[in-house]
Enzyme design. Sequence first.
Site, short mmCIF file in Angstrom:
data_model
loop_
_atom_site.label_atom_id
_atom_site.label_comp_id
_atom_site.label_asym_id
_atom_site.label_seq_id
_atom_site.Cartn_x
_atom_site.Cartn_y
_atom_site.Cartn_z
N LYS A 174 28.62 45.88 36.78
CA LYS A 174 29.74 45.87 35.40
C LYS A 174 29.18 45.16 34.04
O LYS A 174 29.20 43.88 34.23
CB LYS A 174 31.01 45.17 36.63
CG LYS A 174 31.95 44.70 35.59
CD LYS A 174 33.17 43.96 36.12
CE LYS A 174 34.45 43.46 34.97
NZ LYS A 174 35.31 42.40 35.55
N GLY A 235 42.77 36.34 34.26
CA GLY A 235 43.09 35.15 34.86
C GLY A 235 44.22 34.40 34.62
O GLY A 235 45.06 33.83 35.09
N ALA A 261 41.42 43.02 35.15
CA ALA A 261 41.51 41.61 33.98
C ALA A 261 43.33 41.52 33.47
O ALA A 261 44.46 42.32 32.89
CB ALA A 261 41.49 40.87 32.81
N ASN A 283 40.83 39.74 41.17
CA ASN A 283 40.69 38.52 41.73
C ASN A 283 40.98 37.75 41.48
O ASN A 283 41.70 36.71 42.81
CB ASN A 283 38.96 38.08 40.63
CG ASN A 283 38.00 37.05 41.38
OD1 ASN A 283 38.07 36.84 42.38
ND2 ASN A 283 37.80 36.32 40.91
#
Length: 332
Positions: A174, A235, A261, A283
């Site tokens: 990635k 994030g 994202a 994530n």
Amino acid sequence: MTLNVTINGEAKHLGRAMTLNELLTFLGLDPKKIAVERNLEIVPRSTYAAVQVVEGDHYEIVHFIGGGNAPVGLPFDRPFVIAGKTFKSRLIIGTGKYKSYEENARALEASGAEIVTVAVRRVNLTDPSQPKLIDFIDPKKYTYLPNTAGCFTGADAVRTLRLAREAGGWTLVKLEVLGEKKLLYPDMLETLRATEMLIKDGFQVMVYCSDDPLLAKRLEDMGAAAIMPLASPIGSGMGIQSTVNIRLILEDAKVPVIVDAGIGTASDATVAMELGCDAVISNTGIAHARDPVKMAAAMKQAVEAGRLAYLAGRMPKKAYADPSSPVTGLIS
């Protein structure tokens, strides 16, 4: 003898006297599957054989039907294939920001994901006995996807992935090349340059990119194994901010489109999958949840539900109400 009656709003002329049961047989109707109203009063089914049809009767004969019309042109459920390998799960999770590798491993198991993104970092020479990711997440069981998180130049990204290939033999990678530290948006000029270098060097490159349809197509034409447009800043947990751009990317893409994202919770993942995306990466949305393991399980279900809804074909949005049941055949 002719009897003139009205049935469901239409005038009918009957050539002889008959019972209600005989009328239904004449009309080709099964008395067990309908209900009859005669002159504004319900006729019990048990009396159909005894009720005589008389001049001027008004009948409403009803049955149950499904509401609306079936959708057409449903999408094809193509398998999720990256660089020639088929994956069952359409959820990819990360390995950063967890309290521990053990928590990360439990979240991974709950998510059902088969691919995990991994960062490449220097070995801690002062304490080489520190826990290592590979001791908790087996690369023989899961597909490690080395990424270039934290790289701000194409050269650093290429260098990092060459080290990753040397460390574990991975060629599916990635790529992300960031523009600056506040927004962590991709630097697309550096990204294009690094993509070209990596493909020439034998890598299969999944590329984190902006949600610009033209640049996404450029990456695909260069040979990217997957296009990974951001939903919103890394994030941030803000979810997809431009469904229009993601949809435009999907319309032309011949390789997997994976939203990367900004996925903050399960509903964000569902939105991405309902648009037709091939997969979703999460994530921070999992790792920073109050209960990462439960959130991982929620993400799994959200991705599956979103994909199923996409394949089912959602109803079109309308500005005004539209009755579920057809107005034709309405009792009057």
